[in-house]
Design an enzyme around this catalytic site. Sequence first.
Site, PDB file in Angstrom:
ATOM      1  N   CYS A 192      43.488  45.558  54.756  1.00 10.95           N
ATOM      2  CA  CYS A 192      42.459  46.183  53.591  1.00 10.95           C
ATOM      3  C   CYS A 192      41.595  47.788  53.930  1.00 10.95           C
ATOM      4  O   CYS A 192      43.165  48.227  53.871  1.00 10.95           O
ATOM      5  CB  CYS A 192      41.049  45.544  53.938  1.00 10.95           C
ATOM      6  SG  CYS A 192      39.316  45.616  53.187  1.00 10.95           S
ATOM      7  N   HIS A 236      43.122  39.630  53.271  1.00 16.17           N
ATOM      8  CA  HIS A 236      42.698  39.475  54.340  1.00 16.17           C
ATOM      9  C   HIS A 236      43.230  38.418  54.695  1.00 16.17           C
ATOM     10  O   HIS A 236      42.614  36.949  55.043  1.00 16.17           O
ATOM     11  CB  HIS A 236      41.138  39.218  54.743  1.00 16.17           C
ATOM     12  CG  HIS A 236      40.385  41.194  55.098  1.00 16.17           C
ATOM     13  ND1 HIS A 236      40.373  41.103  55.782  1.00 16.17           N
ATOM     14  CD2 HIS A 236      39.587  41.175  53.809  1.00 16.17           C
ATOM     15  CE1 HIS A 236      39.401  41.909  55.255  1.00 16.17           C
ATOM     16  NE2 HIS A 236      39.197  42.580  53.870  1.00 16.17           N
ATOM     17  N   GLU A 263      43.802  37.644  57.439  1.00 17.04           N
ATOM     18  CA  GLU A 263      43.300  36.771  59.065  1.00 17.04           C
ATOM     19  C   GLU A 263      42.269  36.296  58.756  1.00 17.04           C
ATOM     20  O   GLU A 263      41.447  35.252  59.993  1.00 17.04           O
ATOM     21  CB  GLU A 263      42.587  37.761  59.874  1.00 17.04           C
ATOM     22  CG  GLU A 263      41.939  38.816  60.189  1.00 17.04           C
ATOM     23  CD  GLU A 263      41.648  39.765  58.516  1.00 17.04           C
ATOM     24  OE1 GLU A 263      42.761  40.265  58.375  1.00 17.04           O
ATOM     25  OE2 GLU A 263      40.410  40.161  57.458  1.00 17.04           O
TER      26      GLU A 263
END
Length: 317
Positions: A133, A243, A245
């Site tokens: 990001c 993203h 994660e």
Amino acid sequence: MCPPAAAACAALAALLCGRLVAVAGGLSLNNRPVIGILAQENLEGDITAEGSSYIAASYVKYLEGAGARVVPVRINRTNEEYVEIFNSINGLLLPGGDVDLQKSQFSKVAKIFYDLAIKANDASDYFPIWGTCQGLQQLTVLTSNKNLLTLTDTKAVALPLMFAQGAQNSRLFKSFPKDLLHSLAVENITSNFHSWSLSLQNYSRNAKLKRFYRVLTTNSDGKKEFVSTVEAYRYPFYAVQWHPEKSPFEWVDKPGMIHSVTAVRASFYTASFFISEAMKSQHRFSSPSVEEKALIYNYSPVYKGLYSIFIQNYYFS
Ligand SMILES: *[C@@H]1O[C@H](CO)[C@@H](O)[C@H](O)[C@H]1NC(C)=O
Ligand SMILES: *[C@@H]1O[C@H](CO)[C@@H](O)[C@H](O)[C@H]1NC(C)=O
Ligand SMILES: *[C@@H]1O[C@H](CO)[C@@H](O)[C@H](O)[C@H]1NC(C)=O
């Protein structure tokens, strides 16, 4: 022809065999990789109560879950300290966030490590960088020396990746299972939480970016097509606008948050790929005690609440 001590012989054979596998490609793999995660200014929290900078714990868990240990790279340190950390770690992750990409301490330290990584890789000292990001955005600013980002309507939305021609055979994606690549292409499983994007137009018009990065996937907010996954042609630098994660480790209840089996698998494969790159780095700490003092285990994450944007953060004064 085995001598009587057959066990020792078998052990030796295993050792030799292991070594042969490890040195394929001219490198012996480092199976104890340590990744640095760059901290950033604490812009929204209470600096006095919490700390002036932070790392979201999801990035730490994401790397730990794929076989790495983590060292926080704190902002506002000396150049000597950064050089020492660089020579001790096996890769760097630039996380998401919301700081100024040209003026923040985060951007200054990112530049120090980017320059060190370019120099090291040019000298055959393998050092991978991963950007997520804001990390992708920061890398594009570092490579082009310009902020070429544009506003997009992508604040909380899950999207399928639009793969560029041949991208499934890129370094990053070729290790992914075929069914997972299919899921990434047809299911809305990549979490987008960004206001800014690098449009395909600005990427294509900037010679530095175009020469440096191969675009693996794009996405669109319905109006502008933007770059969503890249890998550098000549450097082990990788970045995603989405993203990975968040799927396994963040639980804020918002559109765009996806916890499906395929989303969590996609997360793991990105981390596993990056760690496999870090295993090609031979950097190490000057001693076990220096290493121990640097690791994130010396800090405790703070629970922010189940529905906070980051469920746990590490803070640094
Ligand atoms: C970093 O250093 C600058 C200038 O020395 C200072 O203004 C700033 O508050 C520091 N930031 C953090 C996060 O420590
Ligand atoms: C291209 O980059 C400029 C900044 O240099 C920005 O103002 C503009 O909106 C961008 N255009 C597109 C289509 O991304
Ligand atoms: C899924 O992605 C498409 C873009 O390919 C988008 O138009 C649509 O709104 C997304 N659906 C959801 C539920 O997010």
